[in-house]
Scaffold this active site. Structure first.
Site, mmCIF file in Angstrom:
data_model
loop_
_atom_site.group_PDB
_atom_site.id
_atom_site.type_symbol
_atom_site.label_atom_id
_atom_site.label_comp_id
_atom_site.label_asym_id
_atom_site.label_seq_id
_atom_site.Cartn_x
_atom_site.Cartn_y
_atom_site.Cartn_z
ATOM 1 C CE LYS A 44 6.075 -1.378 -16.307
ATOM 2 N NZ LYS A 44 6.724 -0.275 -16.822
ATOM 3 C CG ASN A 47 10.861 0.621 -9.909
ATOM 4 O OD1 ASN A 47 11.951 -0.008 -9.457
ATOM 5 N ND2 ASN A 47 10.770 0.659 -11.285
ATOM 6 N N GLY A 227 2.408 12.726 -17.535
ATOM 7 C CA GLY A 227 3.836 13.281 -17.169
ATOM 8 C C GLY A 227 3.782 14.653 -16.680
ATOM 9 C CB THR A 255 13.298 5.340 -16.053
ATOM 10 O OG1 THR A 255 14.112 5.805 -17.337
ATOM 11 C CG2 THR A 255 13.038 3.652 -16.378
ATOM 12 C CG ASP A 259 6.823 2.006 -11.813
ATOM 13 O OD1 ASP A 259 5.668 1.656 -12.139
ATOM 14 O OD2 ASP A 259 8.069 1.507 -12.301
ATOM 15 C CG ASN A 285 0.524 15.014 -9.976
ATOM 16 O OD1 ASN A 285 0.619 13.845 -10.767
ATOM 17 N ND2 ASN A 285 -0.348 15.521 -10.125
#
Ligand code: RIB
Length: 312
Positions: A44, A47, A227, A255, A259, A285
């Site tokens: 994380k 990333n 999400g 996936t 991050d 976003n």
């Protein structure tokens, strides 16, 4: 020792991602056929750092990898992405962290990490990075290293007016209350928010409610990512919660999307400090929406040149 000032410093994890794509996630005790396997760069912390760097942030990583093939490769990956590596340490006492990841045909994933060398990042490593850390614009921490090290880094930053983003991932129950107090932005996803508050998050309204709960614990602001529904943003000085929607896209692999969002947020906080947090979240976003349309974690992260000008 560098005299450089960094836009974004990340104190966090590096993992080698071992990714299997399969029609669905297996049940306990079950073996299923997958259709593709690949190895990628993940973790994380790393990333987030790579995404911030790809948007144009002058970024440095503070982390520990093993003195092994994967650790050597990871350092080269940072260099290839323009990330400063002076504070990337190597140890013979543990292997470079690894993540076993399964991604199903809906782009959802299940991940097991073995943090290895990440857990050996200690107080001395943070002291070595301190001169740079206390001059950075933004510090980002997560929970794939020892929580004490994350907390020490956040405290160091806060005491020196460095803006902090804390991502409590993977979430742990009974988080030290200082994590909230040392977070200018406390950014988690819905499942992390559920674990931290004990309340379920099944809607935007739920996310606003748990966000208020987290905000009351002392954070400057809270972002709960949702999400495909975007995120909610809550600020200590305001009583209203803001829902920030995102674009509808064809999801291939989620996936590392969280991050990607946080790396982009760190970039915006460093480069546009007077921009409203809601607008930074809207732009982050959009960057994350690009990442879910391609396979892998860092392999899916866009560069500045791939994005619309309106994001800069
Ligand atoms: O958030 C995605 C990341 O979680 C993966 O890259 C994996 O390494 C785990 O750390």
């Amino acid at each position: 020792m560098t005299e450089a000032t960094f836009d974004v410093m990340i104190v966090g994890s590096c993992m080698t991602d071992l990714v299997s794509q399969a029609p669905r996630l297996p049940k306990a005790g079950e073996t299923i056929h997958g259709h593709k396997f690949f190895i990628g760069f993940g973790g994380k912390g790393a990333n987030q750092c790579i995404q911030a760097a790809r948007l144009g942030a002058k970024a440095a990583m503070v982390c520990k990898v093993g003195k092994d093939f994967f650790g050597d490769n990871y350092i080269q990956n940072f260099k290839d992405n323009g990330v400063h590596t002076e504070f990337v340490k190597q140890t013979s006492d543990a292997a470079t962290g690894a993540a076993s990841i399964i991604v199903n045909d809906a782009g959802e994933n299940a991940i097991v990490i073995v943090a290895g060398a990440n857990m050996l990042l200690d107080s001395q490593d943070l002291q070595d990075a301190r001169p740079a850390l206390i001059r950075a614009n933004v510090l980002v921490c997560q929970l794939e290293i020892s929580p004490q090290s994350s907390l020490q880094a956040l405290r160091m930053a806060r005491e020196n007016n460095v803006k902090t983003i804390f991502n409590p991932a993977p979430a742990i129950p009974d988080l030290d209350p200082n994590f909230y107090k040392f977070s200018d932005v406390f950014c988690c996803n819905e499942s992390e928010a559920e674990l931290l508050t004990g309340s379920s998050v099944a809607s935007i309204e739920d996310a606003c409610r748990v966000g208020q709960d987290l905000l009351r614990r002392g954070c400057g602001s809270v972002i709960v990512t949702l999400g495909p529904q975007g995120c909610v943003v809550l600020k200590a000085q305001e009583s209203t919660s803001h829902h920030i929607p995102t674009s509808v896209v064809k999801v291939v692999d989620t996936t590392g999307a969280g991050d990607c969002f946080i790396g982009a947020l760190a970039f915006y906080m460093a480069h546009y400090p007077s921009m409203p947090l809601e607008e930074m979240a809207r732009r982050a976003n959009q960057v994350a929406a690009v990442s879910v349309q391609a396979v892998g974690t860092q392999t899916s992260y866009p560069f500045k040149k791939d994005l619309q000008d309106e994001l800069f």
